[in-house]
Design a protein around this motif. Structure first.
Motif, PDB file in Angstrom:
ATOM      1  N   LYS A  79       0.861  -1.181   0.000  1.00 46.80           N
ATOM      2  CA  LYS A  79       0.000   0.000   0.000  1.00 46.80           C
ATOM      3  C   LYS A  79       0.897   1.231   0.000  1.00 46.80           C
ATOM      4  O   LYS A  79       1.808   1.350   0.824  1.00 46.80           O
ATOM      5  N   VAL A  80       0.653   2.115  -0.943  1.00 54.59           N
ATOM      6  CA  VAL A  80       1.493   3.301  -1.107  1.00 54.59           C
ATOM      7  C   VAL A  80       0.623   4.538  -0.939  1.00 54.59           C
ATOM      8  O   VAL A  80      -0.501   4.587  -1.443  1.00 54.59           O
ATOM      9  N   TYR A  81       1.117   5.510  -0.193  1.00 63.64           N
ATOM     10  CA  TYR A  81       0.423   6.794  -0.118  1.00 63.64           C
ATOM     11  C   TYR A  81       1.290   7.859  -0.749  1.00 63.64           C
ATOM     12  O   TYR A  81       2.499   7.859  -0.584  1.00 63.64           O
ATOM     13  N   GLU A  82       0.657   8.773  -1.464  1.00 65.14           N
ATOM     14  CA  GLU A  82       1.391   9.911  -1.993  1.00 65.14           C
ATOM     15  C   GLU A  82       1.064  11.117  -1.136  1.00 65.14           C
ATOM     16  O   GLU A  82      -0.097  11.410  -0.870  1.00 65.14           O
ATOM     17  N   VAL A  83       2.113  11.801  -0.703  1.00 62.70           N
ATOM     18  CA  VAL A  83       1.907  12.961   0.162  1.00 62.70           C
ATOM     19  C   VAL A  83       2.599  14.160  -0.458  1.00 62.70           C
ATOM     20  O   VAL A  83       3.760  14.089  -0.841  1.00 62.70           O
ATOM     21  N   LYS A  84       1.882  15.277  -0.586  1.00 63.92           N
ATOM     22  CA  LYS A  84       2.492  16.504  -1.087  1.00 63.92           C
ATOM     23  C   LYS A  84       3.551  16.970  -0.106  1.00 63.92           C
ATOM     24  O   LYS A  84       3.349  16.915   1.106  1.00 63.92           O
ATOM     25  N   ARG A  85       4.662  17.454  -0.647  1.00 65.93           N
ATOM     26  CA  ARG A  85       5.749  17.892   0.240  1.00 65.93           C
ATOM     27  C   ARG A  85       5.319  19.058   1.105  1.00 65.93           C
ATOM     28  O   ARG A  85       5.709  19.189   2.243  1.00 65.93           O
ATOM     29  N   SER A  86       4.569  20.012   0.526  1.00 65.60           N
ATOM     30  CA  SER A  86       4.001  21.075   1.328  1.00 65.60           C
ATOM     31  C   SER A  86       2.710  21.498   0.646  1.00 65.60           C
ATOM     32  O   SER A  86       2.371  20.993  -0.418  1.00 65.60           O
ATOM     33  N   VAL A  87       2.003  22.426   1.247  1.00 65.54           N
ATOM     34  CA  VAL A  87       0.694  22.814   0.729  1.00 65.54           C
ATOM     35  C   VAL A  87       0.789  23.283  -0.729  1.00 65.54           C
ATOM     36  O   VAL A  87      -0.081  23.024  -1.546  1.00 65.54           O
ATOM     37  N   PHE A  88       1.855  23.983  -1.053  1.00 67.38           N
ATOM     38  CA  PHE A  88       1.960  24.582  -2.383  1.00 67.38           C
ATOM     39  C   PHE A  88       2.767  23.734  -3.356  1.00 67.38           C
ATOM     40  O   PHE A  88       2.895  24.075  -4.516  1.00 67.38           O
ATOM     41  N   SER A  89       3.337  22.647  -2.866  1.00 67.88           N
ATOM     42  CA  SER A  89       4.273  21.892  -3.676  1.00 67.88           C
ATOM     43  C   SER A  89       3.555  21.025  -4.706  1.00 67.88           C
ATOM     44  O   SER A  89       2.467  20.508  -4.465  1.00 67.88           O
ATOM     45  N   VAL A  90       4.157  20.868  -5.880  1.00 63.61           N
ATOM     46  CA  VAL A  90       3.633  19.940  -6.870  1.00 63.61           C
ATOM     47  C   VAL A  90       4.276  18.571  -6.647  1.00 63.61           C
ATOM     48  O   VAL A  90       3.716  17.536  -6.949  1.00 63.61           O
ATOM     49  N   LYS A  91       5.481  18.596  -6.101  1.00 62.33           N
ATOM     50  CA  LYS A  91       6.220  17.356  -5.881  1.00 62.33           C
ATOM     51  C   LYS A  91       5.537  16.531  -4.799  1.00 62.33           C
ATOM     52  O   LYS A  91       5.022  17.055  -3.825  1.00 62.33           O
ATOM     53  N   LYS A  92       5.578  15.218  -5.014  1.00 60.53           N
ATOM     54  CA  LYS A  92       4.955  14.352  -4.022  1.00 60.53           C
ATOM     55  C   LYS A  92       5.975  13.373  -3.470  1.00 60.53           C
ATOM     56  O   LYS A  92       6.836  12.880  -4.218  1.00 60.53           O
ATOM     57  N   ASP A  93       5.853  13.085  -2.171  1.00 56.24           N
ATOM     58  CA  ASP A  93       6.671  12.035  -1.588  1.00 56.24           C
ATOM     59  C   ASP A  93       5.854  10.760  -1.591  1.00 56.24           C
ATOM     60  O   ASP A  93       4.642  10.792  -1.383  1.00 56.24           O
TER      61      ASP A  93
END
Lengths: 311, 318
Positions: A12-26
C-alpha cells in the motif's frame, strides 16, 4: 485446521504533497511486501510502533483501503478479484474491532439496537428472536441484560469495548481483526478485556489478527507474532520463538522496553534511507552492509527474520 | 531536609452544587535530587496534584486547604506575584503533548530564550547563548542549526527535548513531568527517560514524574506514590514496591502487568471499573473492587499509615 486468511506480498502506497503549495509528491510505502497466513482458531499478533503500517495492513485486509499490490485470500477466495456482490456476502464473515469504543458506537443507538442491527441486516435471525439473541451475546461478553437499554454514554470505556466486541461476534465471523482494542483503556480494565479475548478464543474457532503496540498484551493473546517496522515485516514466528529467542535488534529493543528496561545508548546514525535497512539509524548492531541493501525475510515457518547475519 | 513537602492537600471542583474532590488529603515529600513517580489511572488526580503544587488550578476548581512547603516556603500562602517567581524559575514543568505546548510560529530556540529573558532578566544575546547550550544538554548535536527551526520541523521526541530544555532553562530545583513520554514511541520514550535521568544526576534537581504506565517506574526513580480516585493509596520505595506492593489496588495493577509477562493462562484482573468522582462509594473508595474487603472498609475510609520507614499505605489490612 483450515486456513482462513492468506496474505501475499501486500503493498500500500500513499502519496503525500511535500508542502501545501508543492507539486512534488513524496511516496510513502505504508505496507511493502507483507505476507502472512492465519489458520482457523489461531491468533496472530501484529506488533509495531505508530507508523509501522500495522493498522494500514489490517485495513487493507478488510478492503477498507484498496491495496496497491499483492493478494488476499480469505477462506480460499481471492478478495481482490471478487465481484462486488460476492464480496458483500463474504463481508459478514470478517469483522473489525476498533481502538476507541467512544467513536465506534453510535451515540444515539441503544446497545440493543447496535447489536441487533447486524443480526437483522444479514438476516441471521428474525425480529422475534433478535431479543433473545442480543441478550445471549451480551452474556458472552460479560454484560447482563440491563445493558441492552443503555446508551453508549451511560457506560464506561471497558463496557463499551465489550459491546463493540459483542457486535463484531454477532454474524459468526471466521476472521476478526482487533486494532489496538485495549490501548485506550485503563490498566485495570485492560486485563479484563484481554481475558475476554481469551474466552472468545477458547469458545469459538475464530481466526484473529490482534494489532497492538503493546508487546505484553500481544504476547498474552497470540499464537504467532509478526513484528513490523516502517511497512515491512522484520521478524515473524511462533510466540515463544519470537519472545524467548528474538533475532531482530528492533524486536529485542521492544521486548526490553516491555520489561521496563528503558536504558540504552542513544546514538542515531545519519542515513538517507532509500536503499538500506530502514532500522539502520536506530540499530545497535548496524554494519556498513546494512546501508546498501534491504535484508529479506528468511528462515523457517517457526521463525523468520529480516536482518543480515553477524560477521 | 525535604525540598518539597505536601501535607493534606485538598483540591475540589465546585459545579452545580456538587463538590468533586479531585485531590483528597494527599501528602508526600521529596528530598533533593530524587525522582518521585506519581502513578495512577486516568482521572485519579495525579495531574491535578501537580497543577495544585504549581497553583495552576482553574475554576471551577480550587485548592481548598493543605500545605505545599517548597524550599522552606508554603506556596499556598504566596501572593500571585511571588508565585510567578517560583513558576518557571524554581519549578519547571513538562507537559504530555509536545506539539500543543510549543508555539508553532516561533523558532524553537527563541522559545527557550524567551524563558531565560523573562525569568533571568538576561539580555538577548546572552539568552541565545544559554539556549544553544541547553539544546546541547538535551541531546542535540547541532544546537546552532536547531535553534532556528520551527516545531513542525522536529519529530515528537525532539519537540519533547525542546520542552525539557525550556523546563530546565532557569536551573529549577524541581521539575514536574506530566506524562512526558505517553505520546511517544517506545524507542523515543526510552531516550527521553535516559535524558531525564541524566539531567537529574548531573544537576541535582528533583523530579515528580507523573505516569499511568507503572512499567516505566520499574528502573526509574527512588520512590513511588499510587493514586486512586483522588487519594494517595500507597507510597513506597520503588524496589520494595515492585517486590511486594502493599495496597490491594497496587497488587492488582502490578499483577495485571506481571501477568502479561508471565506464563499464566489468565490475567488476574481487577473487577469492576474506576468510580466517577461524582459517585464515589462510601468507606474506602476501592472497597467495591477489592478482593480483601472487610466490613470496616464499607463503613469508614482508612487513614494513611506509616508501616515502615518511608512506606505508607491507606488500608485496614495494615
Amino acid at each position: 485446521m483450515g486456513q482462513v486468511l492468506s496474505v501475499l506480498d501486500l503493498r500500500k502506497v500513499y502519496e503525500v504533497k511535500r508542502s501545501v503549495f508543492s507539486v512534488k509528491k513524496d511516496i510513502i510505502n505504508a505496507v511493502s511486501g507483507v505476507s502472512l497466513d492465519l489458520d482457523q482458531g489461531k491468533t496472530t499478533g501484529i506488533v509495531g510502533e505508530s507508523g509501522s503500517g500495522k493498522s494500514t495492513l489490517a485495513r487493507c485486509i478488510l478492503l477498507l483501503e484498496r491495496p496497491d499490490g499483492g493478494s488476499i485470500y480469505f477462506t480460499g477466495k481471492d478478495l481482490l478479484g471478487l465481484p462486488k456482490d460476492e464480496l458483500k456476502a463474504l463481508r459478514k464473515k470478517m469483522q473489525i474491532i476498533f481502538q476507541d469504543p467512544y467513536s465506534s458506537l453510535n451515540p444515539r443507538k441503544k446497545v440493543f439496537d447496535a447489536i441487533a442491527e447486524p443480526l437483522l441486516f444479514h438476516g441471521i435471525v428474525g425480529k422475534q428472536e433478535a431479543g433473545n439473541r442480543v441478550i445471549e451475546i451480551l452474556k458472552d461478553v460479560g454484560l447482563d441484560e440491563s445493558f441492552a437499554n443503555k446508551y453508549p454514554h451511560e457506560m464506561s470505556g471497558g463496557q463499551r469495548q465489550r459491546v463493540a466486541i459483542g457486535r463484531a461476534l454477532t454474524t459468526g465471523p471466521a476472521l476478526v481483526i482487533a486494532d489496538e482494542p485495549v490501548s485506550s483503556l485503563d490498566v485495570s480494565i485492560q486485563s479484563q478485556i484481554v481475558n475476554l479475548f481469551l474466552d472468545i478464543k477458547e469458545r469459538t474457532d475464530i481466526a484473529m489478527l490482534f494489532v497492538s503496540h503493546d508487546l505484553n498484551v500481544v504476547r498474552f493473546v497470540s499464537d504467532e507474532i509478526v513484528v513490523m517496522y516502517k511497512g515491512r515485516v522484520v521478524e515473524a514466528g511462533t510466540k515463544d520463538e519470537v519472545f524467548l529467542n528474538p533475532l531482530h535488534p528492533y524486536t529485542k529493543m521492544l521486548i526490553n522496553a516491555a520489561k521496563g528496561e528503558f536504558f540504552r545508548k542513544d546514538d542515531e546514525a545519519a542515513f538517507d534511507g532509500d536503499r538500506g535497512c530502514a532500522y539502520y539509524p536506530r540499530c545497535e548492531q548496524r554494519k556498513p552492509a546494512c546501508r546498501d541493501a534491504v535484508p529479506q525475510l528468511t528462515g523457517s515457518k517457526e521463525h523468520k527474520v529480516a536482518c543480515f547475519p553477524e560477521g | 531536609m525535604q525540598l518539597l513537602d505536601v501535607t493534606e492537600l485538598n483540591t475540589s471542583f465546585f459545579t452545580d452544587g456538587n463538590v468533586l474532590r479531585a485531590v483528597n488529603s494527599v501528602s508526600f515529600s521529596i528530598p533533593k535530587g530524587e525522582i518521585f513517580g506519581l502513578v495512577g489511572e486516568s482521572g485519579c488526580g495525579k495531574t491535578m496534584t501537580a497543577l495544585s503544587i504549581m497553583r495552576l488550578v482553574q475554576p471551577p476548581g480550587r485548592i481548598v486547604n493543605g500545605q505545599v512547603i517548597f524550599e522552606g516556603k508554603d506556596l499556598l500562602l504566596l501572593s500571585e506575584r511571588e508565585m510567578e517567581e517560583v513558576r518557571g524559575n524554581r519549578i519547571g514543568m513538562i507537559f504530555q503533548e509536545p506539539m500543543s505546548a510549543l508555539n508553532p510560529v516561533f523558532r524553537v530556540g527563541d522559545q527557550i530564550s524567551e524563558a531565560i529573558i523573562i525569568h533571568k532578566k538576561a539580555g538577548k544575546k546572552e539568552a541565545k547563548e544559554s539556549a544553544i547550550e541547553l539544546l546541547r544538554q538535551v541531546g542535540f548535536d547541532d544546537p546552532g542549526k536547531r535553534y532556528a527551526q520551527y516545531p513542525h520541523q522536529l519529530s515528537g521526541g525532539q519537540r519533547q527535548r525542546i520542552l525539557i530544555g525550556i523546563a530546565i532553562s532557569c536551573g529549577p530545583s524541581l521539575v514536574i513531568a506530566d506524562e512526558p513520554t505517553t505520546a511517544l514511541d517506545v524507542a523515543t520514550e526510552s531516550q527521553i527517560i535516559n535524558l531525564l535521568q541524566g539531567l537529574v544526576d548531573s544537576s541535582g534537581m528533583s523530579m515528580i514524574f507523573i505516569t499511568h504506565n507503572l512499567n516505566i517506574m520499574r528502573k526509574f526513580g527512588r520512590r513511588i506514590g499510587i493514586m486512586y480516585a483522588g487519594r494517595m493509596l500507597e507510597q513506597n520505595f520503588v524496589d520494595a514496591f515492585f517486590k511486594e506492593p502493599l495496597h490491594p489496588y497496587s497488587k492488582g495493577l502490578l499483577s495485571s502487568i506481571y501477568g502479561l509477562m508471565g506464563d499464566q493462562k489468565r490475567l488476574t484482573a481487577i473487577p469492576g471499573s474506576v468510580p466517577r468522582l461524582a459517585e464515589l462509594p462510601g468507606g474506602c473508595t476501592f472497597h467495591p473492587r477489592c478482593p480483601y474487603v472487610m466490613p470496616a472498609c464499607r463503613e469508614e475510609e482508612p487513614v494513611m499509615k506509616e508501616i515502615g520507614k518511608g512506606q505508607w499505605v491507606r488500608c485496614y489490612l495494615y
